[in-house]
Design a protein around this motif. Structure first.
Motif, PDB file in Angstrom:
ATOM      1  N   LEU A  94       0.822  -1.201   0.000  1.00 51.52           N
ATOM      2  CA  LEU A  94       0.000   0.000   0.000  1.00 51.52           C
ATOM      3  C   LEU A  94       0.861   1.258   0.000  1.00 51.52           C
ATOM      4  N   TYR A  95       1.987   1.209   0.720  1.00 54.40           N
ATOM      5  CA  TYR A  95       2.883   2.351   0.839  1.00 54.40           C
ATOM      6  C   TYR A  95       4.210   2.059   0.149  1.00 54.40           C
ATOM      7  N   SER A  96       4.966   3.092  -0.082  1.00 51.08           N
ATOM      8  CA  SER A  96       6.257   2.988  -0.753  1.00 51.08           C
ATOM      9  C   SER A  96       7.265   2.245   0.129  1.00 51.08           C
ATOM     10  N   GLY A  97       8.294   1.690  -0.496  1.00 49.07           N
ATOM     11  CA  GLY A  97       9.343   1.005   0.244  1.00 49.07           C
ATOM     12  C   GLY A  97      10.359   1.967   0.847  1.00 49.07           C
ATOM     13  N   ASP A  98      10.456   3.173   0.301  1.00 52.19           N
ATOM     14  CA  ASP A  98      11.367   4.186   0.829  1.00 52.19           C
ATOM     15  C   ASP A  98      10.829   4.712   2.156  1.00 52.19           C
ATOM     16  N   PRO A  99      11.604   4.632   3.249  1.00 57.36           N
ATOM     17  CA  PRO A  99      11.079   5.047   4.563  1.00 57.36           C
ATOM     18  C   PRO A  99      10.625   6.503   4.618  1.00 57.36           C
ATOM     19  N   VAL A 100      11.332   7.401   3.949  1.00 55.59           N
ATOM     20  CA  VAL A 100      10.961   8.823   3.992  1.00 55.59           C
ATOM     21  C   VAL A 100       9.621   9.038   3.277  1.00 55.59           C
ATOM     22  N   LYS A 101       9.498   8.465   2.075  1.00 56.38           N
ATOM     23  CA  LYS A 101       8.262   8.612   1.309  1.00 56.38           C
ATOM     24  C   LYS A 101       7.099   7.883   1.996  1.00 56.38           C
ATOM     25  N   ARG A 102       7.369   6.716   2.598  1.00 52.38           N
ATOM     26  CA  ARG A 102       6.330   5.970   3.306  1.00 52.38           C
ATOM     27  C   ARG A 102       5.795   6.772   4.502  1.00 52.38           C
ATOM     28  N   ASN A 103       6.711   7.411   5.231  1.00 50.75           N
ATOM     29  CA  ASN A 103       6.296   8.236   6.367  1.00 50.75           C
ATOM     30  C   ASN A 103       5.408   9.381   5.899  1.00 50.75           C
ATOM     31  N   GLU A 104       5.771  10.014   4.804  1.00 52.81           N
ATOM     32  CA  GLU A 104       4.969  11.108   4.247  1.00 52.81           C
ATOM     33  C   GLU A 104       3.587  10.610   3.823  1.00 52.81           C
ATOM     34  N   GLN A 105       3.524   9.444   3.180  1.00 54.58           N
ATOM     35  CA  GLN A 105       2.250   8.882   2.748  1.00 54.58           C
ATOM     36  C   GLN A 105       1.368   8.539   3.952  1.00 54.58           C
ATOM     37  N   MET A 106       1.961   8.026   5.008  1.00 54.96           N
ATOM     38  CA  MET A 106       1.186   7.665   6.196  1.00 54.96           C
ATOM     39  C   MET A 106       0.652   8.907   6.907  1.00 54.96           C
ATOM     40  N   ILE A 107       1.425   9.981   6.907  1.00 57.86           N
ATOM     41  CA  ILE A 107       0.953  11.242   7.500  1.00 57.86           C
ATOM     42  C   ILE A 107      -0.234  11.773   6.707  1.00 57.86           C
ATOM     43  N   TYR A 108      -0.138  11.751   5.375  1.00 52.14           N
ATOM     44  CA  TYR A 108      -1.249  12.225   4.548  1.00 52.14           C
ATOM     45  C   TYR A 108      -2.498  11.386   4.777  1.00 52.14           C
ATOM     46  N   THR A 109      -2.342  10.067   4.883  1.00 56.44           N
ATOM     47  CA  THR A 109      -3.486   9.187   5.114  1.00 56.44           C
ATOM     48  C   THR A 109      -4.122   9.494   6.462  1.00 56.44           C
ATOM     49  N   GLY A 110      -3.317   9.695   7.494  1.00 54.72           N
ATOM     50  CA  GLY A 110      -3.844  10.007   8.816  1.00 54.72           C
ATOM     51  C   GLY A 110      -4.583  11.331   8.834  1.00 54.72           C
ATOM     52  N   GLU A 111      -4.063  12.337   8.117  1.00 56.18           N
ATOM     53  CA  GLU A 111      -4.741  13.635   8.062  1.00 56.18           C
ATOM     54  C   GLU A 111      -6.078  13.518   7.339  1.00 56.18           C
TER      55      GLU A 111
END
Length: 72
Positions: A24-41
């Motif tokens: 569901l999310y990217s394998g890159d930790p930085v990009k994955r963290n950004e995607q998870m923040i957007y999903t939470g918002e």
């Protein structure tokens, strides 16, 4: 007919498993963290939209004491 139903069932099973078979999310930790923040918002905004839809965000005009409705 049976093959079509089985193919549709298999397709639905594969497509509904996003996040398990397909990440569901990217394998890159930085990009994955950004995607998870957007999903939470986005999930946090659903609550406000729900209240706005049902007009629960309007001010409450009920008072703890009785008024006659006249201009004071």
């Amino acid at each position: 007919m049976r093959k079509i139903i089985l193919a549709l069932l298999l397709g639905f099973t594969i497509l509904s498993g996003t996040g398990c078979l397909l990440p569901l999310y990217s394998g890159d930790p930085v990009k994955r963290n950004e995607q998870m923040i957007y999903t939470g918002e986005n999930l946090r905004q659903i609550y406000r939209e729900w209240e706005r839809f049902w007009l629960l965000d309007q001010p409450n005009h009920m008072t703890p004491f009785q008024t006659n409705g006249g201009v004071i």
